[in-house]
Each structure stands twice: as C-alpha cells, then as structure tokens.
Scaffold this motif. Sequence first.
Motif, mmCIF file in Angstrom:
data_model
loop_
_atom_site.group_PDB
_atom_site.id
_atom_site.type_symbol
_atom_site.label_atom_id
_atom_site.label_comp_id
_atom_site.label_asym_id
_atom_site.label_seq_id
_atom_site.Cartn_x
_atom_site.Cartn_y
_atom_site.Cartn_z
ATOM 1 N N TYR A 1 0.872 -1.172 0.000
ATOM 2 C CA TYR A 1 0.000 0.000 0.000
ATOM 3 C C TYR A 1 0.907 1.219 0.000
ATOM 4 N N ASP A 2 1.157 1.753 -1.190
ATOM 5 C CA ASP A 2 2.056 2.889 -1.354
ATOM 6 C C ASP A 2 1.378 4.185 -0.925
ATOM 7 N N GLY A 3 2.200 5.177 -0.561
ATOM 8 C CA GLY A 3 1.693 6.496 -0.206
ATOM 9 C C GLY A 3 1.645 7.404 -1.420
ATOM 10 N N TRP A 4 0.504 7.995 -1.662
ATOM 11 C CA TRP A 4 0.285 8.894 -2.804
ATOM 12 C C TRP A 4 -0.192 10.252 -2.306
ATOM 13 N N ALA A 5 0.058 11.281 -3.119
ATOM 14 C CA ALA A 5 -0.369 12.633 -2.764
ATOM 15 C C ALA A 5 -0.954 13.336 -3.983
ATOM 16 N N LEU B 1 2.230 0.659 3.807
ATOM 17 C CA LEU B 1 1.847 1.621 4.832
ATOM 18 C C LEU B 1 0.643 1.129 5.605
ATOM 19 N N GLY B 2 0.685 1.327 6.912
ATOM 20 C CA GLY B 2 -0.482 1.073 7.733
ATOM 21 C C GLY B 2 -1.442 2.260 7.668
ATOM 22 N N SER B 3 -2.440 2.246 8.531
ATOM 23 C CA SER B 3 -3.438 3.319 8.532
ATOM 24 C C SER B 3 -2.768 4.668 8.776
ATOM 25 N N ALA C 1 3.158 11.242 8.806
ATOM 26 C CA ALA C 1 3.840 10.131 9.470
ATOM 27 C C ALA C 1 3.001 8.869 9.337
ATOM 28 N N PHE C 2 3.675 7.708 9.311
ATOM 29 C CA PHE C 2 2.970 6.438 9.129
ATOM 30 C C PHE C 2 3.874 5.283 9.549
ATOM 31 N N ALA D 1 5.951 -0.673 16.056
ATOM 32 C CA ALA D 1 5.499 0.723 16.002
ATOM 33 C C ALA D 1 4.638 0.956 14.770
ATOM 34 N N CYS D 2 3.512 1.643 14.952
ATOM 35 C CA CYS D 2 2.627 1.926 13.819
ATOM 36 C C CYS D 2 1.648 3.034 14.200
ATOM 37 N N GLU D 3 0.903 3.513 13.203
ATOM 38 C CA GLU D 3 -0.191 4.470 13.362
ATOM 39 C C GLU D 3 0.167 5.675 14.230
#
Length: 203
Positions: free
Chosen positions: A83-87, A108-110, A125-126, A179-181
Amino acid sequence: VVLPDGTIKIFFIRRPDGKKMCSISSGDGGLNWSEVHDEFDLPGAGYHAVRVLLDRNTNEIVAFFHIFRGDPNGRNYGVDSCYDGWAARTIDGRTKWTRPECVYKGYLGSIRTIIQLQSGRIVVAFGDEVIGRPAILPCGSGAVTDVYSDDDGKTWHTSPSRILAPCDPEYNNAGFDGACEPTLIQLHTGRIWMLMRTQANYQ
C-alpha cells in the motif's frame, strides 16, 4: 478540513472498488451535508485512510492516501503486497486537482495524521512494514517514518529516521506489528511530539 469560508469537507475513498476520491460538504457547521461529490480518479484501488489539510500558504488542499500495488493474494508485505503512499493537491483556488503522484513505496499502515509546521513544512507520518523483518519479538515487523514537503505538496522527501518500539511478550496478539499508526502535533516550543500505537502495552 475547514475551508476559508467555514465550509467543512470530509474526504473518503468510495468503496468497494476504491477508484474514486470523494467528499461531502457542510455549510452549517455539520448539521446538514451535501450529496457525495467525486473529486478525482485514483490510479488504482485505494485503501480507506485519507488525510487532508488546507495549506495556509496557498489556501489549497493537500491530500495523502494509499494505493494498492501487487498481487491481491500476496502475503509478502512490501514486496508482492503493498500500500504505497500517494499525494495530490488542488490548484487554481481549489477548482482543480493535480494528477496523483506516488511519493512513498512500501506497505503503509493506517494513516492517522497530516500536519503543517510553523515553518510551512507539511509532514505525514505512518507505520511501514520492514521488508524481511518478521512479526516477532523484540520489535515486530513495523517501523515509523514520515514524508515531508517544503513546497506546499509539490515535491516530497522521506525522513532518514525509522523508529522502532519494543513488543511485550505477554501482549495478546497473533503477531507483532511493532510501532505503527503515529499521530503528530507541534508544541509551542516548535518541537514535534509523536504518539505511536505499539504492542508494548503502552503508547
């Protein structure tokens, strides 16, 4: 997000296909809401988490979200299941959207936070699955990092920091994410404070 005229907009990805970024709006403080409005097409299937802010430098909206990449049956997170991060961001007085851009590749998590610092820097942050790190003690499979933009969301950079958290062996879980979220806030001193979800039996 609250617009300059007081309008509240909630952004979300339409399910079940996940191919549209949508919104609803309220002009009366949340008492009444508009019909669903399609904002822009996504380049793939989006996950549910979306974070947006109103850039105080430009009064444009910056959005950060996930897009799935890989094999729907993949189980190797960060390799064949991502799950990639997009903007994306609005332009021309929030009348148009730029084409969505992949700014971070991984699992990426939530996504819980997007903030703009006093300097104008935008930070997201993620938690991310560390390739090759199993979901076992001592720190689990995840690490927290962030991406940031110093030009109102036009370009993005990845922090060199990756934060781990210890896992409690007594934690009642089938596996250990670590570590997450994370969530972020800037303190009056200018420092950034982060709170993370962990399997340490404390945050």
